[in-house]
Design an enzyme around this catalytic site. Structure first.
Site, PDB file in Angstrom:
ATOM      1  N   GLU A   1       0.460  -1.957   0.128  1.00  0.00           N
ATOM      2  CA  GLU A   1       1.996  -3.110  -0.339  1.00  0.00           C
ATOM      3  C   GLU A   1       2.354  -4.292  -0.368  1.00  0.00           C
ATOM      4  O   GLU A   1       3.539  -4.363  -0.528  1.00  0.00           O
ATOM      5  CB  GLU A   1       2.863  -1.102  -0.853  1.00  0.00           C
TER       6      GLU A   1
ATOM      7  N   HIS B   1      10.567   5.055   1.359  1.00  0.00           N
ATOM      8  CA  HIS B   1      10.725   6.158   0.645  1.00  0.00           C
ATOM      9  C   HIS B   1      11.820   6.959   0.955  1.00  0.00           C
ATOM     10  O   HIS B   1      11.724   8.266   0.588  1.00  0.00           O
ATOM     11  CB  HIS B   1       9.241   6.559   1.137  1.00  0.00           C
TER      12      HIS B   1
HETATM   13 MN    MN Z   1       5.764   2.678  -1.231  1.00  0.00          MN
END
Ligand code: MN
Length: 242
Positions: free
Chosen positions: A77, A98
């Site tokens: 990412e 997260h």
């Molecule tokens: Mn992520």
């Protein structure tokens, strides 16, 4: 120590702080824009933040490609960071995580808003980005520049964007402030959630948020104090200015 060496050190400290404070776990990452070349940013190779050392830091361009690839794995990412730096020239630090306490605000219609002074740094508004709006059914990860740019666009001129069913991305003017913003976003989410269970919540006014952010930008004392505190808590004595 040169500016870039100092930044590499600070980025390692930032990784360990965010892990220690529970903002990131085995996943999540933090980056900083290159101080001399704004078309590059510094990010660890694919490694859990708590374990990142100076040797893990790599340079990337604004399309997410590693400069001088050495065969080491990059974060899938990394395009989050590349697109944020590409679209937002004023941003110099970026965190993707997260954090559990923030997830409910990305999957309900309840907006995340500052409820106390130290959380004013999350800003007036926290938009929610939904990858499905443009890309339909995906595995929810930001794995190319199209995903990254769509996310970066929805950040607009805010400091934090929630990612529906996934996590969040924080982007601010400096590495130090992106770390504290990511930490206080989690604290705000917890306090706001608790307060909402108790009854009607009084949020900070827009004027209070603006005043707190503008004061924080004018002083360095508070930044140094919190950075030193967080660094020591995270066991980074070896990496602090010597
Ligand atoms: Mn992520």
């Amino acid at each position: 120590m040169s500016e870039i060496e100092q930044l590499r050190h600070d980025l390692v400290i930032a990784n360990r702080i965010l892990a220690h404070e529970g903002v990131v776990d085995g996943f999540g990452h933090v980056s900083a824009r290159h101080p001399e070349n704004p078309a590059r940013f510094l990010l660890s190779r694919s490694r859990s933040p708590e374990l990142v050392t100076i040797d893990d830091i790599r340079e990337f361009d604004l399309s997410g490609e590693m400069i001088d690839p050495d065969g080491s794995q990059s974060y899938l990412e990394r395009f989050i960071h590349a697109a944020i730096y590409e679209l937002h020239p004023e941003v110099n630090g970026c965190v993707h995580s997260h954090s559990e306490a923030l997830l409910p605000f990305g999957i309900t219609s309840v907006p995340l808003k500052p409820v106390f002074h130290n959380a004013s740094r999350i800003g007036r508004e926290v938009p929610v980005w939904d990858i499905a709006t443009k890309f339909g059914d995906t595995d929810l990860l930001v794995v190319n520049m199209d995903h990254g740019r769509d996310l970066a666009k929805s950040l607009a001129d805010n400091r934090l964007v929630l990612m529906r069913g996934h996590g969040l991305t924080v982007a601010t003017e400096a590495l130090h402030t992106v770390v504290t913003t990511a930490i206080y976003a989690v604290v705000n989410a917890r306090v706001q959630t608790t307060a909402m269970q108790m009854g009607d919540v009084k949020f900070l006014s827009e004027g209070e948020i603006d005043a707190a952010i503008s004061k924080a930008k004018k002083t360095t004392v508070g930044h140094k104090r919190i950075w030193e505190y967080l660094s020591r808590r995270a066991g980074c004595e070896d990496l602090l200015d010597s």
